[in-house]
Design a protein around this motif. Sequence first.
Motif, mmCIF file in Angstrom:
data_model
loop_
_atom_site.group_PDB
_atom_site.id
_atom_site.type_symbol
_atom_site.label_atom_id
_atom_site.label_comp_id
_atom_site.label_asym_id
_atom_site.label_seq_id
_atom_site.Cartn_x
_atom_site.Cartn_y
_atom_site.Cartn_z
ATOM 1 N N ASP A 17 109.511 -29.197 -43.810
ATOM 2 C CA ASP A 17 110.372 -29.029 -44.759
ATOM 3 C C ASP A 17 111.438 -30.312 -44.639
ATOM 4 O O ASP A 17 112.027 -30.899 -45.653
ATOM 5 C CB ASP A 17 111.474 -27.945 -44.500
ATOM 6 C CG ASP A 17 110.770 -26.491 -45.041
ATOM 7 O OD1 ASP A 17 109.883 -26.478 -45.681
ATOM 8 O OD2 ASP A 17 111.233 -25.526 -44.427
ATOM 9 N N HIS A 24 112.080 -30.012 -52.555
ATOM 10 C CA HIS A 24 112.249 -28.751 -52.439
ATOM 11 C C HIS A 24 112.745 -28.398 -54.161
ATOM 12 O O HIS A 24 113.763 -29.149 -54.537
ATOM 13 C CB HIS A 24 113.390 -28.268 -51.622
ATOM 14 C CG HIS A 24 112.917 -28.580 -50.176
ATOM 15 N ND1 HIS A 24 112.243 -27.489 -49.350
ATOM 16 C CD2 HIS A 24 112.952 -29.497 -49.345
ATOM 17 C CE1 HIS A 24 111.860 -28.035 -48.215
ATOM 18 N NE2 HIS A 24 112.397 -29.401 -48.228
ATOM 19 N N CYS A 25 112.223 -27.325 -54.702
ATOM 20 C CA CYS A 25 112.780 -27.095 -56.066
ATOM 21 C C CYS A 25 113.070 -25.850 -56.233
ATOM 22 O O CYS A 25 112.570 -24.701 -55.525
ATOM 23 C CB CYS A 25 111.469 -27.291 -57.011
ATOM 24 S SG CYS A 25 110.613 -28.908 -57.034
ATOM 25 N N TRP A 26 114.226 -25.336 -56.876
ATOM 26 C CA TRP A 26 114.925 -24.007 -57.026
ATOM 27 C C TRP A 26 115.263 -23.818 -58.466
ATOM 28 O O TRP A 26 115.839 -24.940 -59.287
ATOM 29 C CB TRP A 26 115.599 -23.730 -56.090
ATOM 30 C CG TRP A 26 116.917 -24.408 -55.784
ATOM 31 C CD1 TRP A 26 118.052 -24.247 -56.502
ATOM 32 C CD2 TRP A 26 116.893 -25.837 -55.089
ATOM 33 N NE1 TRP A 26 118.836 -25.270 -56.063
ATOM 34 C CE2 TRP A 26 118.353 -26.047 -55.321
ATOM 35 C CE3 TRP A 26 116.081 -26.073 -54.306
ATOM 36 C CZ2 TRP A 26 118.727 -27.148 -54.503
ATOM 37 C CZ3 TRP A 26 116.590 -27.535 -53.619
ATOM 38 C CH2 TRP A 26 117.974 -27.966 -53.758
ATOM 39 N N ILE A 33 120.052 -18.764 -55.569
ATOM 40 C CA ILE A 33 118.499 -19.146 -55.919
ATOM 41 C C ILE A 33 117.726 -17.843 -56.289
ATOM 42 O O ILE A 33 117.616 -16.978 -55.499
ATOM 43 C CB ILE A 33 117.824 -19.803 -54.327
ATOM 44 C CG1 ILE A 33 118.848 -21.097 -54.092
ATOM 45 C CG2 ILE A 33 116.496 -19.897 -54.914
ATOM 46 C CD1 ILE A 33 118.181 -21.680 -52.815
ATOM 47 N N TYR A 36 111.982 -20.425 -55.905
ATOM 48 C CA TYR A 36 112.060 -21.581 -55.001
ATOM 49 C C TYR A 36 110.730 -21.834 -54.897
ATOM 50 O O TYR A 36 109.581 -20.941 -54.710
ATOM 51 C CB TYR A 36 112.568 -21.067 -53.737
ATOM 52 C CG TYR A 36 112.278 -22.206 -52.786
ATOM 53 C CD1 TYR A 36 113.214 -23.578 -52.460
ATOM 54 C CD2 TYR A 36 111.322 -22.005 -51.855
ATOM 55 C CE1 TYR A 36 112.903 -24.356 -51.673
ATOM 56 C CE2 TYR A 36 111.022 -22.900 -50.753
ATOM 57 C CZ TYR A 36 111.729 -24.309 -50.570
ATOM 58 O OH TYR A 36 111.289 -25.073 -49.894
ATOM 59 N N LEU A 37 110.354 -23.266 -54.738
ATOM 60 C CA LEU A 37 108.915 -23.572 -54.114
ATOM 61 C C LEU A 37 109.186 -24.843 -53.255
ATOM 62 O O LEU A 37 110.138 -25.674 -53.621
ATOM 63 C CB LEU A 37 107.889 -23.943 -55.208
ATOM 64 C CG LEU A 37 108.120 -24.788 -56.474
ATOM 65 C CD1 LEU A 37 107.801 -26.258 -55.937
ATOM 66 C CD2 LEU A 37 107.316 -24.303 -57.534
ATOM 67 N N ARG A 38 108.099 -25.546 -52.797
ATOM 68 C CA ARG A 38 108.189 -26.726 -52.236
ATOM 69 C C ARG A 38 106.824 -27.420 -52.406
ATOM 70 O O ARG A 38 105.948 -26.975 -52.773
ATOM 71 C CB ARG A 38 108.536 -26.810 -50.633
ATOM 72 C CG ARG A 38 107.488 -26.487 -49.964
ATOM 73 C CD ARG A 38 107.636 -26.454 -48.299
ATOM 74 N NE ARG A 38 106.516 -26.331 -47.604
ATOM 75 C CZ ARG A 38 106.394 -26.066 -46.312
ATOM 76 N NH1 ARG A 38 107.495 -26.630 -45.491
ATOM 77 N NH2 ARG A 38 105.194 -26.162 -45.716
ATOM 78 N N ARG A 51 104.980 -21.763 -50.996
ATOM 79 C CA ARG A 51 106.101 -20.968 -50.930
ATOM 80 C C ARG A 51 106.877 -20.751 -52.256
ATOM 81 O O ARG A 51 108.057 -20.666 -52.325
ATOM 82 C CB ARG A 51 107.107 -21.714 -49.839
ATOM 83 C CG ARG A 51 106.637 -21.892 -48.531
ATOM 84 C CD ARG A 51 107.629 -22.490 -47.639
ATOM 85 N NE ARG A 51 107.022 -22.395 -46.064
ATOM 86 C CZ ARG A 51 107.661 -22.954 -45.252
ATOM 87 N NH1 ARG A 51 108.870 -23.776 -45.465
ATOM 88 N NH2 ARG A 51 106.994 -23.048 -44.120
ATOM 89 N N THR A 54 110.105 -15.647 -55.867
ATOM 90 C CA THR A 54 111.030 -15.344 -56.800
ATOM 91 C C THR A 54 112.126 -14.075 -55.987
ATOM 92 O O THR A 54 111.069 -13.287 -55.513
ATOM 93 C CB THR A 54 110.647 -14.756 -58.042
ATOM 94 O OG1 THR A 54 109.802 -15.836 -58.564
ATOM 95 C CG2 THR A 54 111.714 -14.404 -59.130
ATOM 96 N N LEU A 67 109.341 -22.991 -62.821
ATOM 97 C CA LEU A 67 109.569 -23.844 -61.616
ATOM 98 C C LEU A 67 108.190 -24.486 -61.420
ATOM 99 O O LEU A 67 108.078 -25.682 -60.945
ATOM 100 C CB LEU A 67 109.925 -22.922 -60.479
ATOM 101 C CG LEU A 67 110.501 -23.600 -59.169
ATOM 102 C CD1 LEU A 67 111.712 -24.749 -59.642
ATOM 103 C CD2 LEU A 67 110.965 -22.812 -58.286
#
Length: 116
Positions: A17, A24-26, A33, A36-38, A51, A54, A67
Motif C-alpha cells: 500500500d 489507490h482509487c475510490w 468510500i 475502492y481498488l488499488r 482489492r 464495494t 472504478l
Amino acid sequence: MFVVEQRCPYLDLDGRDLEPATRHCWILHAGVIGAYLRIVPDGGELRRIGRVVTAPSARGQGLAARLVRHALTLTARPALLDAQSNLVGWYAALGFEPVGPEFVEDGIPHTPMRHP
C-alpha cells in the motif's frame, strides 16, 4: 469486507500500500468510500488491479465497474487480476480474459484474468 464478510482471515497488510508506484482509487458515496481498488506494479509492463470492493450500502449502482474502467485508463500497460470465479463474467464484460486455471485462495475459487 474480505476478512469479515467473506470470512478470509489473512493478514491484509502486505506492505504494498505504501510503495511509491501503488495507486489507490475510490469513489465516494453518501460521504463515505463506496467503492475502492488499488493498482500495483506487477513486473515490467504489467499492473495488477486488486482489492476491488464495494460497500454493502453502495452495491448494485455500478460503482465498481466505473472504478475498474477508470483504473484501466491510468496507464497504457496491460492489467492482471485474480477474479473471484463467480465474477469472471462480470470482469469479462469489462474486457478481461481468463489467462490461467482456477485456483483456490482462502477457500474461494479465483481465476487469473488479463486486460490487454
